[in-house]
Design a protein around this motif. Structure first.
Motif, mmCIF file in Angstrom:
data_model
loop_
_atom_site.group_PDB
_atom_site.id
_atom_site.type_symbol
_atom_site.label_atom_id
_atom_site.label_comp_id
_atom_site.label_asym_id
_atom_site.label_seq_id
_atom_site.Cartn_x
_atom_site.Cartn_y
_atom_site.Cartn_z
ATOM 1 N N ARG A 24 0.817 -1.218 0.000
ATOM 2 C CA ARG A 24 0.000 0.000 0.000
ATOM 3 C C ARG A 24 0.849 1.266 0.000
ATOM 4 N NH1 ARG A 24 -5.129 -0.829 0.470
ATOM 5 N NH2 ARG A 24 -5.612 1.337 0.977
ATOM 6 N N THR A 26 3.394 4.312 -1.220
ATOM 7 C CA THR A 26 3.371 5.151 -2.435
ATOM 8 C C THR A 26 4.679 5.920 -2.554
ATOM 9 O OG1 THR A 26 2.362 7.001 -1.239
ATOM 10 C CG2 THR A 26 0.852 5.453 -2.301
ATOM 11 N N GLY A 34 -2.251 12.901 -3.304
ATOM 12 C CA GLY A 34 -2.444 11.509 -3.709
ATOM 13 C C GLY A 34 -3.301 11.373 -4.943
ATOM 14 N N LYS A 35 -4.233 10.457 -4.832
ATOM 15 C CA LYS A 35 -5.044 10.002 -5.952
ATOM 16 C C LYS A 35 -5.572 11.107 -6.873
ATOM 17 C CE LYS A 35 -8.877 6.814 -6.678
ATOM 18 N NZ LYS A 35 -9.834 5.900 -6.034
ATOM 19 N N GLN A 36 -6.079 12.192 -6.262
ATOM 20 C CA GLN A 36 -6.711 13.232 -7.090
ATOM 21 C C GLN A 36 -5.738 13.870 -8.085
ATOM 22 O OE1 GLN A 36 -7.059 12.666 -3.733
ATOM 23 N NE2 GLN A 36 -8.254 14.382 -2.924
ATOM 24 N N GLN A 38 -3.325 12.311 -9.560
ATOM 25 C CA GLN A 38 -2.703 11.344 -10.445
ATOM 26 C C GLN A 38 -2.987 11.601 -11.931
ATOM 27 O OE1 GLN A 38 -3.849 8.736 -12.424
ATOM 28 N NE2 GLN A 38 -2.473 7.001 -12.174
ATOM 29 N N ARG A 243 -2.668 0.062 -4.528
ATOM 30 C CA ARG A 243 -3.358 1.267 -5.015
ATOM 31 C C ARG A 243 -3.104 1.373 -6.511
ATOM 32 N NH1 ARG A 243 -3.955 4.602 -0.036
ATOM 33 N NH2 ARG A 243 -2.519 3.713 1.510
ATOM 34 N N LYS A 244 -4.147 1.189 -7.268
ATOM 35 C CA LYS A 244 -3.985 1.139 -8.732
ATOM 36 C C LYS A 244 -3.397 2.435 -9.281
ATOM 37 C CE LYS A 244 -7.855 -2.022 -9.415
ATOM 38 N NZ LYS A 244 -9.232 -2.177 -9.931
ATOM 39 N N TRP A 245 -3.875 3.564 -8.742
ATOM 40 C CA TRP A 245 -3.404 4.856 -9.268
ATOM 41 C C TRP A 245 -1.913 5.017 -9.043
ATOM 42 C CZ3 TRP A 245 -1.282 7.968 -5.509
ATOM 43 C CH2 TRP A 245 -1.666 7.744 -4.191
ATOM 44 N N TYR A 246 -1.415 4.521 -7.889
ATOM 45 C CA TYR A 246 0.018 4.612 -7.652
ATOM 46 C C TYR A 246 0.775 3.657 -8.589
ATOM 47 C CZ TYR A 246 4.656 4.166 -5.852
ATOM 48 O OH TYR A 246 6.027 4.139 -5.791
ATOM 49 N N TRP A 249 1.016 4.967 -12.104
ATOM 50 C CA TRP A 249 1.917 6.111 -12.181
ATOM 51 C C TRP A 249 3.363 5.655 -12.031
ATOM 52 C CZ3 TRP A 249 5.419 7.712 -8.484
ATOM 53 C CH2 TRP A 249 6.139 8.869 -8.813
#
Lengths: 284, 284
Positions: A24, A26, A34-36, A38, A243-246, A249
């Motif tokens: 988990r 990053t 974070g996510k927003q 990406q 975390r898919k977004w991480y 990226w």
């Protein structure tokens, strides 16, 4: 300058302890939000990565004998996101320069050859980025866990793989090996999502549960893969993948850094530019 | 509902007059503002096209015997933008489901076979979108203009191509043939840009001028291609290609409409979902 993701995610030398890698985490993600953030970061990467890849492709066209190539090897448990990485990270590049190859259970013909036979046929040509969705490593992973060949046979393969990769690197291929590290808990949730959503049923296979039941044996097999096939010319990167977004990226960023390190310019013209301009002007 | 691009760009039946197709036109483009609106329209298309393609891909995985496939054939003079269309329109789809094949001058081995031999080997498998960058049509285009085979031989190929495409369509492949229609003037400008910009020199080849000198003969050859190989199951679309932003949008829109027309849902589960959910829950 910020730390390179290549340094942060490169498997440390020495003993391997997979449990010490947090799926988990990053590391290196450049935004507190974070996510927003990406999608904006991905859009920026797309521009740089696209440009770098075009140079690589151009080199392959202009100097096929000397142009480098890149090979990305994706390994990881079911649902770790090999497909997602291909779509979202490899998908940032011009598809003409990307050759994707998924290695499934070998066919009868493939089994009649040495395990590297089908792999060698798919290594990327000059200027190309090859993406392997699974790879030669399956021959020391599923093959080992499911006892498909005797130990004395798969035991020799680590060294054979190292030799193969060294030879490939020697011939100008940059090898980027990514272990997509997903947790047992997250895998359970992703499998459940595939059962919950009718648009994902096609991705589910009852066999996935049988593989999941062998989780510990796979972790052990992966530990050996990381320990025995982590070389200077073909190091492993451990990508936290809960975390898919991480994950997406990180692989895009890693690819960008690795392509950057090739230091490619644009190939020089192998014709007389002024002369061609004059000739073209006469046709306009 | 707005006119479908498929209707607007489909070659009309009857006599073919290429001069009557304006390469600078922008039929069906849904915004008065033109170019500035294109990126937003492409982003919208990416979402729909991506979803449609995923269904096609899912069908290929779940029902390989019956799943359709799609074959996009790109033809056009140098600089018309076959590469640009692949990057910007085909690039909207998941690269795992897209198989791109460029057909260059045939190798010795290819020449020793019938002209369709190398083509047949590359037709897309179930669930895949195949993209041909040049195709079987080169065998009635460059082959004709440069007199590489006698007329009595290439003359028979139109019918052979029609038979081949009919067979392909019969077996479940949707064929989308795009002629990227660029003007002589615009080609001159694009070639000049390749000479002016060092980052584009690698795309330029002095041979391009020799081909340009045969422009009229190529237009005639293309006219015959459009006239003789425009069939119900494999129609030609003429894409105005002097404006890159329109060309890329038009092909993406055409692909979207054509994939939509396949009416694909998500493949049903071939396992007992409730039972799998119970089994999975026991592992969590």
């Amino acid at each position: 300058m910020a730390d390179q993701i290549s340094d942060l995610l490169r498997l440390p030398d020495g003993p391997v302890n997979l449990a010490g890698h947090d799926p988990r985490a990053t590391p290196g993600f450049p935004s507190k939000k974070g996510k927003q953030e990406q999608p904006a970061l991905m859009a920026e990467l797309a521009t740089e990565l696209g440009g770098l890849q075009e140079r690589l492709f151009a080199a392959g066209r202009a100097q096929p004998r000397t142009a480098p190539s890149v090979l990305v090897i994706l390994q990881g448990m079911d649902t770790s996101g090999k497909g997602g990485v291909i779509r979202h990270a490899a998908g940032l590049m011009d598809p003409q320069g990307v050759a994707i190859k998924g290695f499934k259970a070998p066919t009868k013909e493939e089994l009649s050859h040495d395990f590297l036979w089908r792999i060698r046929r798919e290594v990327p040509g000059p200027g190309m980025v090859g993406i392997f969705d699974r790879s030669q490593y399956e021959d020391v992973l599923v093959v080992r866990v499911d006892r498909l060949v005797p130990k004395r046979e798969w035991e020799t393969r680590f060294e054979r793989i190292n030799d193969f990769e060294a030879e490939l690197a020697e011939s100008g291929t940059k090898i980027i090996k990514c272990f997509l590290n997903v947790s047992y808990t997250e895998q359970g949730e992703r499998l459940m999502e595939r059962l919950d959503r009718p648009d994902k049923h096609w991705k589910y296979n009852p066999g996935d549960l049988q593989v999941r039941a062998k989780w510990d044996r796979y972790q052990l097999a992966y530990t050996d893969v990381l320990r025995r096939c982590h070389t200077e010319v073909a190091p492993w990167y451990v990508i936290p993948s809960d975390r898919k977004w991480y994950r997406n990226w990180a692989v895009a960023q890693l690819l960008t850094e690795q392509l950057r390190s090739l230091n490619l310019g644009w190939p020089p013209a192998d014709f007389d530019v002024a002369e061609q301009r004059r000739a073209l002007l006469q046709t306009i």
